[in-house]
Design an enzyme around this catalytic site. Sequence first.
Site, short mmCIF file in Angstrom:
data_model
loop_
_atom_site.label_atom_id
_atom_site.label_comp_id
_atom_site.label_asym_id
_atom_site.label_seq_id
_atom_site.Cartn_x
_atom_site.Cartn_y
_atom_site.Cartn_z
N CYS A 161 44.60 50.21 39.86
CA CYS A 161 44.97 49.70 41.19
C CYS A 161 46.50 49.65 41.32
O CYS A 161 47.23 49.54 40.33
CB CYS A 161 44.43 48.29 41.39
SG CYS A 161 42.64 48.19 41.57
N GLU B 214 48.37 47.25 42.34
CA GLU B 214 48.95 45.99 41.85
C GLU B 214 49.19 46.06 40.35
O GLU B 214 50.21 45.60 39.83
CB GLU B 214 48.01 44.81 42.13
CG GLU B 214 47.75 44.56 43.58
CD GLU B 214 46.55 45.32 44.12
OE1 GLU B 214 46.33 46.48 43.74
OE2 GLU B 214 45.83 44.74 44.94
N CYS C 61 41.90 43.16 44.85
CA CYS C 61 40.55 43.01 44.29
C CYS C 61 40.54 41.85 43.28
O CYS C 61 41.59 41.32 42.90
CB CYS C 61 40.10 44.32 43.63
SG CYS C 61 40.89 44.64 42.04
#
Length: 130
Positions: free
Chosen positions: A61, A63, A90
Amino acid sequence: MSDSPSTTQPDEELLSEARAVADNAYAPYSGFHVGAALRTRTGKVYTGANVENASYPLGVCAERTVLSCAASDGVRPGDIEAVAITASPCGGCRQWLLEFGVARVVFAHAGGVQIRSADELLPHSFILDT
Ligand code: THU
């Protein structure tokens, strides 16, 4: 959901950086581009995008990309002022944001922008209580 604080000019700038880096996402499988931008308390900015893989669960992801990038440069929990993301983080990324003590997570959600602390995003979170 409770009211989100309003964004500041630095939040908007960080979100713009996140939107820009989302263009570099490697997302041939989902076609869903995510960008994240992180600003440290000293004003240094890092950006990252999601990077997918043919073995789907191995994708990363946005992040985690940006937090890994910053951590590899020596950034540590408590050093981060804010992280802006082009999507709602998420569950796994909420745990990562919590690890780094991010107090200001700015993210695009349902046509608006939300601001929450990592604590608020992951209440009653797992703690390694040894
Ligand atoms: N994705 C992120 O980059 N961050 C999140 O917090 C949620 C999902 C990515 C993973 C995958 O590459 C794509 O979005 C679709 O799930």
